[in-house]
Enzyme design. Structure first.
Site, PDB file in Angstrom:
ATOM      1  N   GLY A   1       0.840  -1.194   0.000  1.00  0.00           N
ATOM      2  CA  GLY A   1       0.000   0.000   0.000  1.00  0.00           C
ATOM      3  C   GLY A   1       0.874   1.242   0.000  1.00  0.00           C
ATOM      4  O   GLY A   1       1.896   1.309   0.677  1.00  0.00           O
TER       5      GLY A   1
ATOM      6  N   ALA B   1       0.203   6.315   4.879  1.00  0.00           N
ATOM      7  CA  ALA B   1       0.988   5.477   5.777  1.00  0.00           C
ATOM      8  C   ALA B   1       2.079   4.732   5.006  1.00  0.00           C
ATOM      9  O   ALA B   1       3.246   4.746   5.392  1.00  0.00           O
ATOM     10  CB  ALA B   1       0.082   4.496   6.513  1.00  0.00           C
ATOM     11  N   GLY B   2       1.700   4.101   3.904  1.00  0.00           N
ATOM     12  CA  GLY B   2       2.648   3.269   3.163  1.00  0.00           C
ATOM     13  C   GLY B   2       3.750   4.069   2.499  1.00  0.00           C
ATOM     14  O   GLY B   2       4.935   3.739   2.613  1.00  0.00           O
TER      15      GLY B   2
ATOM     16  N   ARG C   1     -18.797  13.443  14.044  1.00  0.00           N
ATOM     17  CA  ARG C   1     -19.471  12.809  12.914  1.00  0.00           C
ATOM     18  C   ARG C   1     -20.562  11.829  13.318  1.00  0.00           C
ATOM     19  O   ARG C   1     -21.630  11.799  12.709  1.00  0.00           O
ATOM     20  CB  ARG C   1     -18.425  12.082  12.064  1.00  0.00           C
TER      21      ARG C   1
ATOM     22  N   ARG D   1     -13.803   8.389  14.802  1.00  0.00           N
ATOM     23  CA  ARG D   1     -12.635   9.201  14.485  1.00  0.00           C
ATOM     24  C   ARG D   1     -13.060  10.650  14.290  1.00  0.00           C
ATOM     25  O   ARG D   1     -14.036  10.927  13.617  1.00  0.00           O
ATOM     26  CB  ARG D   1     -11.968   8.693  13.207  1.00  0.00           C
TER      27      ARG D   1
END
Lengths: 637, 251
Positions: A40, A44-45, A330, A435
């Site tokens: 990925g 992050a990757g 949310r 989140r």
């Protein structure tokens, strides 16, 4: 097996600092002897691959897209949080930590979240140094805006394209390491299995999506940075290719899957227009800074929005949550939108929408100011719906957006399989049950730039640099497994398409394991998922062969994994007999209809262990310990 | 809506390829162009035919994956990405011809999918600021005037789709390359290596087989992100001054 989160001892503010000193190091000359696989290339990757290559490790990076620049992080709109306190409005590392823990409804680890808040400031420094063009004030300094779930302005942004600019920054760092020969990049490659040798992750098996060739890659550590699983619902804001396959196959090889039922339903998406709908488009949460959410007070009011007088409108978020108003987190905004629609006060042809109105903002600040802030989002809305949001309110409805659950990892981001790590949305660790906006970009980059470069060294320093060839029996076995599954899929030659099954499953998941859940619905959904899965394996139709670019085969493999994951999500939702964050069980609510959390029984991470095909998974509990925040009822009133 | 589609079908890079006609009987004006292809592909699959392969991912106009030449125009009649084009832009009874990007450096892999890795190789040759992870300078220690930051941002919004190349009669990649060169040349962070960058990126662009720029402006007219050809002028300026004052001379 006892789950050890490996949170360092000591004061909250000193944990990461001390841990960085205590981890073992690999000396610079030895780093080049170690190979690391990164699957990925999103935030992050790409950040992990670039940072590890800069340190001297040999990195092999993989993505299913045609270029690492297209990973779905690119679509994030609103912004990235950082505790810089540039606005002098009372922000601090502790406040960001507190907001994130509270926003997650007290279902995340203190140690991890504090570290996230701590490194957030370095992320902004890093990105600016790379040339990421964040929004600025006339004095040349960085600009901030506020976001849901917080009362300070700590969100850095690049118009409505923050994810794009951050990803292109990480992609440029990755590109630099590819050109330096330290990263070998494999595009249009799909990871289909993890290879475990002597109990440690030592490589992966991939399918070349152009030629169909099944290939093995060996390494000393494997990092899964493969994003979330929102597409289990078929309709979501995820990219069409986003999938759970890498994470799920790692799960089947021993990596525990944590809190799978924690999914985030984003309140501001463009409503569904018909059966042909292939995905849902998000309108950034930042719009709630200036847009006011409302529905008519009366049921079945079919007048045009501009014909409904002020007194007959219900600005339900401002009414119920005066302190946070339209900027509630949310989960709360979504649930309230669903409630008013369930009451028959929804708008639009489907009745499944609420208004997001900018008339007041335009009157107050001028059209020009609103356009400068949100121009590209307004254009996108008009493009998709054919309506002009400068003249009439947007219609929005919640949609699946992000998955807080994911592979269980310890403080070092290692899964329950030694040498196998999970970063970014693919892991479960920092967002608890919900989140906050502008936290996903922060977490992806924190994991990749500032956590894994330290923690992976600690693991590698303890293992010999000896390489294992891909002719090893375990690689051959994994390859045969993958080939067997492909062969089986191609041999079914049934009568229904992959999308047919995906849509059918997605509807079940949305109706019974979506914005609200109850035992009866979940039990029914579990049965249905088993039936759909059984039919899939008998009746799916896939044309063509493995040895070519085969879009149907690619999809079929992903949907096969979603079918299994969906059932685990349902099991997890059934097990969690409380409401918290994005997980709302109808049976557990306060008289006012708010989530009724049960800290005595459920202040734990539910980590599921795969035990074999068609067998129930084992539940392991990691108790959550709160020493620095008081568990309180989350109130945004 | 009834639509007649003529779609480029090509089994693989070696295959010669041809246009194949499909009848769409009932398209909704609210469908996106790609959703019409989804519906067609479902029909083809049920009949046991190979579905049409096309690149797509985010379907929000930002990942840059989708890439269809529609009636001779990259991404079709609107200045947006293919995924953001809706059937309401067409009329009932229209015939629509759909082809892949056509350019030598973008070989067709299958049907409407082309290989755009040449773009990645151009970025790898210099489209970055050479900074390792872990810089310690506070972000606000590099003040950048708003107008400069905004202009750099405009260039940085390029999504790398390749429509500029597909639109150009010479298959030039100048708009793509100049967007990155401009973004980094305007910002103080990118100044230090601006000479090496422009020279290397232009050299790679040439080596990949992209054609020369003759300033016809088709790229700008078709760019879904409205990247301006002013960037090409800036690239030319950067390139010339770099060549004249280059400290970067290869042996």
């Amino acid at each position: 097996m006892r789950l050890d989160s490996k949170i360092p001892d000591g004061q909250l503010a000193e944990k990461w600092y001390k841990h960085k000193f205590n981890v073992k190091l690999v000396n610079p000359a030895n780093k080049r002897k170690y190979d690391i696989i990164v699957v990925g290339t999103g935030l992050a990757g790409a950040s992990a691959a670039a940072s590890l290559a800069e340190l001297g490790y040999n990195v092999k990076a993989f993505c299913f897209q045609d270029s690492p620049r297209r990973a779905h992080s690119i679509a994030a709109q609103g912004g990235i949080n950082a505790a810089k306190n540039y606005q002098n409005d009372g922000d601090s590392v502790f406040r960001l930590f507190y907001d994130t823990i509270k926003g997650g409804d007290f279902r995340a680890r203190e140690g991890n979240v504090y570290r996230l808040a701590e490194v957030s400031t370095s992320i902004i420094d890093q990105c600016v140094a790379q040339g990421v063009p964040f929004a600025r004030e006339y004095g040349g300094l960085l600009s901030n805006r506020s976001f849901g779930g917080s009362q300070v302005s700590r969100t850095f942004y690049a118009r409505g394209q923050t994810g794009q600019q951050l990803l292109l920054g990480a992609y440029s760092a990755l590109s630099r390491q590819i050109s330096a020969g330290k990263v070998q990049m494999f595009t249009r490659s799909e990871m289909l299995d993890v290879v475990i040798v002597d109990g440690k992750a030592r490589g992966i098996v991939t399918r070349n999506m152009v030629s169909g060739k099944i290939e093995s890659h060996s390494a000393h550590a494997v990092l899964l940075c493969t994003g979330g699983y929102g597409n289990v619902f078929f309709l979501s804001t995820n990219a069409m290719g986003s999938n759970v396959t890498a994470a799920w196959r790692a799960h089947k090889k021993g990596a525990f899957f944590a809190n799978p039922c924690f999914t985030q339903i984003h309140p501001t998406c463009i409503p569904v227009s018909g059966d042909h709908q292939s995905k849902l488009t998000l309108m950034s949460e930042s719009l709630r800074n200036d847009g006011r959410v409302w529905v008519p007070k009366a049921k079945g009011d079919t007048r045009k929005p501009q014909d409904i007088p002020e007194a007959e409108r219900d600005y339900f978020l401002e009414r119920k949550y005066p302190a946070f108003g339209n900027l509630v987190p949310r989960d709360i905004a979504s649930r309230n939108a669903k409630q008013v629609c369930d009451e028959g006060r929804g708008v639009g042809t489907s009745g499944l929408a609420v208004y997001l109105d900018f008339a007041d903002a335009i009157k107050r600040d001028s059209k020009k100011v609103v356009e400068a802030k949100y121009g590209n989002l307004f254009d996108m809305y008009q493009q998709i719906t054919g309506e002009n949001p400068y003249e009439m309110p947007m219609r929005i409805y919640p949609a699946v957006h992000y998955t807080m659950g994911g592979l269980w990892v310890d403080y070092n981001l290692m899964t329950t399989v030694p040498g196998l790590y999970a970063l970014g949305e693919a892991n479960f660790s920092d967002h608890g049950a919900n989140r906050l906006g502008a936290s996903a970009l922060m977490q992806g980059l924190a994991d990749g730039y500032f956590v894994i470069p330290y923690t992976v060294g600690d693991y590698l320093a303890n293992m010999p640099a000896t390489k294992i060839g891909t002719d090893h029996a375990e690689f051959k076995k994994a390859e045969e497994n993958v080939k067997g599954q492909i062969k089986k899929l191609l041999s079914i030659n049934g009568t229904k398409t992959v999308d047919h099954f995906h849509k059918e499953m997605g509807k079940i998941m949305w109706d019974y394991c979506g914005m609200s859940r109850d035992e009866k619905g979940l039990t029914f959904a579990k049965k249905r998922m088993q039936e759909i899965r059984a039919e899939f394996w008998q009746n799916v139709k896939i044309t063509g062969t493995n040895e070519e670019l085969n879009i149907t085969l690619e999809k079929a493999m992903r949907v096969a994994d979603f079918l299994e994951l969906g059932e685990l999500m349902i099991d997890d939702a059934l097990n969690r007999e409380e409401s918290c964050g994005g997980h709302f069980r109808e049976e557990y609510q306060t008289p006012e209809g708010e989530a009724d959390r049960n800290d005595d029984k459920f202040a734990y991470v539910a980590a599921w262990e795969y035990t074999g095909d068609n067998k129930p998974e084992n539940l392991h509990k990691e108790e959550l310990v709160f020493e620095n925040v008081k568990l309180s009822k989350r109130s945004y009133k | 809506m009834k639509i007649t589609l003529k779609v480029w079908r090509q089994k693989n890079t070696q295959d010669k390829g041809k246009l194949v006609t499909y009848d769409i009987k009932d398209a909704s004006p609210d469908m996106s162009f790609l959703e019409m292809f989804d519906v067609l592909n479902e029909e083809l699959l049920i009949k046991g035919e190979d579905p049409i392969a096309f690149d797509h991912d985010c379907r929000e106009g930002i990942c840059g994956a989708c890439s269809m030449v529609i009636n001779g125009k990259p991404h079709g009649p609107l200045q947006t990405t293919t995924c953001q084009l809706h059937m309401r832009s067409f009329k009932d009874g229209d015939t629509i011809v759909v082809e892949p990007w056509r350019a030598k450096p973008f070989p067709v892999l299958k049907d409407l999918i082309v290989d755009r890795t040449a773009f990645d190789r151009i970025i790898q040759s210099g489209g970055y600021v050479s900074v390792n992870t872990g810089v310690t300078v506070d972000a606000n220690e590099i003040p950048i005037p708003k107008n400069i930051a905004d202009e750099a941002f405009d260039a940085a919004t390029c999504i790398g789709c390749g429509a500029c190349v597909a639109a150009c009669k010479n298959a030039s990649a100048m708009l793509f390359v100049s967007a990155k060169v401009s973004q980094l040349a305007m910002l103080p962070q990118g100044k230090a290596e601006s000479k090496r960058r422009v020279e290397n990126m232009v050299a790679t662009m040439d080596a990949e087989g992209f054609g020369a720029c003759t300033n016809t402006g088709a790229c700008e007219a078709e760019c879904p992100k409205q990247i301006s050809i002013t960037n090409i002028a800036r690239l030319n300026r950067e390139y010339l001054s770099s060549k004249l004052t280059s400290e970067y001379v290869e042996a």
